[in-house]
Write a protein that holds these residues in place. Structure first.
Motif, short mmCIF file in Angstrom:
data_model
loop_
_atom_site.label_atom_id
_atom_site.label_comp_id
_atom_site.label_asym_id
_atom_site.label_seq_id
_atom_site.Cartn_x
_atom_site.Cartn_y
_atom_site.Cartn_z
N GLY A 132 -63.63 7.52 7.55
CA GLY A 132 -63.44 6.17 7.02
C GLY A 132 -62.32 5.39 7.67
N PHE A 133 -61.51 6.05 8.49
CA PHE A 133 -60.46 5.35 9.22
C PHE A 133 -60.16 6.09 10.52
CE2 PHE A 133 -58.12 8.61 7.02
CZ PHE A 133 -57.08 8.94 7.88
N LEU A 134 -59.58 5.39 11.45
CA LEU A 134 -59.15 5.97 12.72
C LEU A 134 -57.70 5.60 12.95
CD1 LEU A 134 -62.16 4.86 14.98
CD2 LEU A 134 -61.78 7.16 14.10
N SER A 135 -57.00 6.40 13.71
CA SER A 135 -55.64 6.04 14.11
C SER A 135 -55.48 6.30 15.60
CB SER A 135 -54.61 6.84 13.31
OG SER A 135 -54.71 8.22 13.58
N ARG A 136 -54.75 5.43 16.25
CA ARG A 136 -54.48 5.57 17.67
C ARG A 136 -53.01 5.26 17.93
NH1 ARG A 136 -58.62 7.75 17.34
NH2 ARG A 136 -60.53 7.46 18.55
N THR A 137 -52.41 5.94 18.88
CA THR A 137 -51.03 5.69 19.29
C THR A 137 -51.04 4.77 20.50
OG1 THR A 137 -50.32 7.85 18.47
CG2 THR A 137 -48.86 6.72 20.02
N ALA A 138 -50.36 3.64 20.38
CA ALA A 138 -50.33 2.66 21.47
C ALA A 138 -49.59 3.22 22.68
CB ALA A 138 -49.67 1.38 21.00
N GLN A 139 -50.18 3.05 23.85
CA GLN A 139 -49.57 3.51 25.09
C GLN A 139 -48.79 2.40 25.80
OE1 GLN A 139 -49.91 6.94 26.11
NE2 GLN A 139 -50.52 6.87 23.95
N ALA A 140 -49.12 1.16 25.47
CA ALA A 140 -48.46 0.01 26.11
C ALA A 140 -48.34 -1.11 25.09
CB ALA A 140 -49.27 -0.46 27.32
N GLU A 141 -47.45 -2.05 25.38
CA GLU A 141 -47.27 -3.17 24.46
C GLU A 141 -48.51 -4.05 24.44
OE1 GLU A 141 -44.31 -6.99 24.09
OE2 GLU A 141 -43.38 -5.01 24.40
N ASP A 142 -48.83 -4.56 23.27
CA ASP A 142 -49.99 -5.42 23.11
C ASP A 142 -49.71 -6.36 21.95
OD1 ASP A 142 -52.48 -6.53 23.47
OD2 ASP A 142 -53.58 -4.64 23.30
N ARG A 143 -50.63 -7.27 21.70
CA ARG A 143 -50.49 -8.20 20.59
C ARG A 143 -51.83 -8.31 19.87
NH1 ARG A 143 -47.10 -12.24 18.90
NH2 ARG A 143 -45.72 -11.87 20.69
N LEU A 144 -51.79 -8.24 18.56
CA LEU A 144 -52.98 -8.40 17.73
C LEU A 144 -52.69 -9.53 16.76
CD1 LEU A 144 -55.78 -7.35 16.95
CD2 LEU A 144 -54.68 -5.80 15.33
N SER A 145 -53.26 -10.71 17.05
CA SER A 145 -52.93 -11.91 16.29
C SER A 145 -51.42 -12.13 16.35
CB SER A 145 -53.44 -11.78 14.85
OG SER A 145 -53.28 -13.02 14.16
N ALA A 146 -50.74 -12.16 15.20
CA ALA A 146 -49.30 -12.40 15.22
C ALA A 146 -48.49 -11.12 15.32
CB ALA A 146 -48.89 -13.17 13.96
N ALA A 147 -49.15 -9.97 15.27
CA ALA A 147 -48.44 -8.69 15.27
C ALA A 147 -48.21 -8.20 16.70
CB ALA A 147 -49.24 -7.65 14.49
N VAL A 148 -46.99 -7.79 16.97
CA VAL A 148 -46.65 -7.19 18.26
C VAL A 148 -46.78 -5.68 18.12
CG1 VAL A 148 -44.86 -6.86 19.99
CG2 VAL A 148 -45.12 -9.08 18.87
N ILE A 149 -47.55 -5.07 19.00
CA ILE A 149 -47.74 -3.62 19.01
C ILE A 149 -46.93 -3.05 20.17
CG2 ILE A 149 -49.41 -1.75 19.20
CD1 ILE A 149 -51.53 -3.76 18.20
N GLY A 152 -45.97 3.64 21.34
CA GLY A 152 -45.60 4.62 20.32
C GLY A 152 -46.00 4.22 18.92
N ASP A 153 -46.33 2.94 18.69
CA ASP A 153 -46.79 2.52 17.37
C ASP A 153 -48.14 3.16 17.05
OD1 ASP A 153 -44.58 0.96 17.06
OD2 ASP A 153 -45.60 -0.97 17.30
N THR A 154 -48.33 3.47 15.78
CA THR A 154 -49.63 3.97 15.32
C THR A 154 -50.45 2.81 14.78
OG1 THR A 154 -48.73 6.15 14.77
CG2 THR A 154 -50.81 5.52 13.72
N VAL A 155 -51.63 2.65 15.31
CA VAL A 155 -52.54 1.58 14.88
C VAL A 155 -53.64 2.21 14.05
CG1 VAL A 155 -54.08 -0.27 15.63
CG2 VAL A 155 -52.03 0.26 16.97
N MET A 156 -53.78 1.75 12.80
CA MET A 156 -54.82 2.26 11.91
C MET A 156 -56.02 1.32 11.92
SD MET A 156 -53.20 4.92 10.78
CE MET A 156 -54.22 5.49 9.42
N ILE A 157 -57.19 1.87 12.08
CA ILE A 157 -58.44 1.09 12.11
C ILE A 157 -59.24 1.46 10.87
CG2 ILE A 157 -60.54 0.57 13.40
CD1 ILE A 157 -59.01 1.60 15.91
N PRO A 158 -59.37 0.55 9.89
CA PRO A 158 -60.10 0.85 8.66
C PRO A 158 -61.61 0.74 8.87
CG PRO A 158 -59.26 -1.38 8.56
CD PRO A 158 -58.80 -0.81 9.88
#
Length: 253
Positions: A132-149, A152-158
């Motif tokens: 029901g969900f996925l998680s990924r560890t960011a390898q490089a800086e990115d932007r998702l809408s107003a959020a800066v990733i 090393g950040d963990t991104v959760m995908i519902p």
């Protein structure tokens, strides 16, 4: 915790069983038709030529066994639950299964002719994805809408929410296998029951084939109806499980 200690003992037993199986296969050699263990034993790193160690073989085998049985079982449980509440869908899937199979068990060769049964499985995966969900560890800086990733950040995908998003699906909470009649019309990233990218589920194709084979075999032989008062609630415990189980009455078709 007591539960963790018990699980550790169970894991040790499973690891010992895999170690013994690997040792037996190394002693006897491959069979006439290669199976999963033979393929893993024969695998080589394409860059270095290195083989897997016995410990790596053991962990890969356990991954296939543990990850490959519950998710398919959950998919089938939810698919049968949905069919029990929509007898029209169930009858259509049964008619297809019976026309292809009669009362024999389905096999891999039958899957291309079980298109509607596959649509039922895919719709069950959409409404109740076992993962029901996925998680990924960011390898490089990115932007998702107003959020800066940041790296090393963990991104959760519902995934459960993605599969019911009203901007992506028409009538998203409804059980409609016909929406899968035009599979090409569904964007790759709006349906992620197996994840995607380099970490996509290694058994995705096999799991889908297995679910179609089992569901077709069951529907060809039985009619399923819901048990009153036994409606399961989806609960996320790593996988999306029906709390209390799926209770159905099965009668000969």
């Amino acid at each position: 915790r007591p539960g963790r200690a018990a699980a550790a003992r169970d894991l040790e037993g499973m690891q010992a069983a895999m170690d013994a199986a690997i040792a037996r296969r190394r002693a006897t050699g491959p069979g006439a038709v290669p199976d999963l263990m033979d393929l893993l034993l024969g695998a080589r790193d394409p860059e270095t030529g290195r083989e897997m160690t016995d410990a790596e073989l053991r962990e890969n085998l356990l991954t296939f066994i543990v990850a490959g049985h519950e998710t398919t079982a959950l998919t089938l449980a939810w698919a049968l639950y949905l069919c029990a509440f929509d007898q029209g869908v169930q009858a259509r899937a049964r008619n297809e299964a019976q026309s292809v199979l009669g009362l024999r068990a389905a096999g891999a060769a039958d899957v291309p002719r079980l298109g509607y049964v596959r649509q039922v499985v895919e719709e069950a995966l959409r409404l109740y994805p076992p993962g029901g969900f996925l998680s990924r560890t960011a390898q490089a800086e990115d932007r998702l809408s107003a959020a800066v990733i940041r790296p090393g950040d963990t991104v959760m995908i519902p995934v459960y929410g993605l599969h019911r998003h009203r901007k992506l699906w028409n009538d998203p909470d409804a059980f409609r296998p016909d929406r899968w009649a035009d599979r090409a019309g569904i964007d790759r990233y709006q349906f992620l029951p197996f994840g995607d990218g380099p970490r996509i589920c290694i058994g995705a194709r096999f799991a889908l084939q297995e679910a179609v084979v089992i569901l077709a075999t069951l529907l060809a032989r039985f009619r399923f109806t819901a048990v009153p008062g036994r409606r399961p609630d989806p609960v996320m415990i790593l996988t999306l499980r029906p709390e209390g189980g799926v209770w159905l009455e099965a009668t000969p078709a």
